[in-house]
Design an enzyme around this catalytic site. Structure first.
Site, PDB file in Angstrom:
ATOM      1  N   VAL A  53     -34.781  27.283  17.572  1.00 17.24           N
ATOM      2  CA  VAL A  53     -35.898  26.636  17.036  1.00 17.24           C
ATOM      3  C   VAL A  53     -36.201  25.095  17.640  1.00 17.24           C
ATOM      4  CG1 VAL A  53     -37.186  26.004  14.854  1.00 17.24           C
ATOM      5  CG2 VAL A  53     -35.774  28.259  14.885  1.00 17.24           C
ATOM      6  N   TYR A  58     -36.125  16.618  20.563  1.00 19.94           N
ATOM      7  CA  TYR A  58     -35.083  17.625  21.128  1.00 19.94           C
ATOM      8  C   TYR A  58     -33.728  17.539  20.288  1.00 19.94           C
ATOM      9  CZ  TYR A  58     -37.651  19.248  25.358  1.00 19.94           C
ATOM     10  OH  TYR A  58     -38.690  19.485  26.083  1.00 19.94           O
ATOM     11  N   GLU A  65     -27.581  30.659  18.456  1.00 14.61           N
ATOM     12  CA  GLU A  65     -26.246  31.300  17.966  1.00 14.61           C
ATOM     13  C   GLU A  65     -25.928  30.590  16.472  1.00 14.61           C
ATOM     14  OE1 GLU A  65     -27.320  30.001  20.701  1.00 14.61           O
ATOM     15  OE2 GLU A  65     -25.683  29.947  22.398  1.00 14.61           O
ATOM     16  N   CYS A  99     -22.649  24.849  20.180  1.00 13.84           N
ATOM     17  CA  CYS A  99     -22.533  26.027  19.881  1.00 13.84           C
ATOM     18  C   CYS A  99     -21.103  26.883  19.913  1.00 13.84           C
ATOM     19  CB  CYS A  99     -23.417  27.368  20.295  1.00 13.84           C
ATOM     20  SG  CYS A  99     -25.272  26.954  19.625  1.00 13.84           S
TER      21      CYS A  99
END
Length: 145
Positions: A53, A58, A65, A99
């Site tokens: 999303v 940014y 994940e 992540c």
């Protein structure tokens, strides 16, 4: 690759991959156009999906994940068997550094991360391979109440 090496049945791996690939359709990525879908298999046999999303700012965006893991955690899941991540690239994209650290919080070094490309081919690596010499909750065990 032999999914049984990571304690997944062929059916679990098939479901995990198809759900991750399908989750790309839910991605909100009007800026980068880089769709990513993810699916986690919990130890209790449930599948939890996520998609990236983005945001016009940014750094505010969230990767697939982390969406999947956050959804699983707030839904009461704490034990995980594997994750699949799918992108429209070839070769497959691996989880970003943020992540990797996020996944490390909720997994073990042997936790498998299946990474799928635009044609459904995959690579699999463990968290230890993706984030060697990592730190996590165990490193703060003496400091937490």
């Amino acid at each position: 690759m032999d999914s049984s090496k990571y304690n997944l049945s062929a059916q679990e791996l098939q479901t995990l991959s198809s759900k991750a690939i399908s989750a790309k359709a839910a991605a909100y990525c009007p800026y980068s156009k880089f769709r990513v879908g993810a699916c986690i298999l919990t130890q209790s046999g449930e599948y939890v999906i996520g998609a990236n999303v983005e945001n016009a700012s940014y750094p505010v965006g969230t990767c697939a994940e982390r969406v999947a893991f956050a959804t699983a955690i707030v839904s009461g899941h704490h034990d995980f068997k594997a994750i699949a991540v799918a992108s429209d690239t070839k070769p497959p994209a691996s989880p970003c550094g943020m992540c990797r650290q996020f996944l490390n919080e909720f997994t073990t070094p042997a936790f498998p991360v299946y990474m799928y490309d635009s044609e459904g081919n995959y690579q699999v690596k463990t968290m230890q391979e993706l984030l060697p010499d990592s730190f996590g909750p165990e490193d703060f065990a003496g400091e937490r109440a």
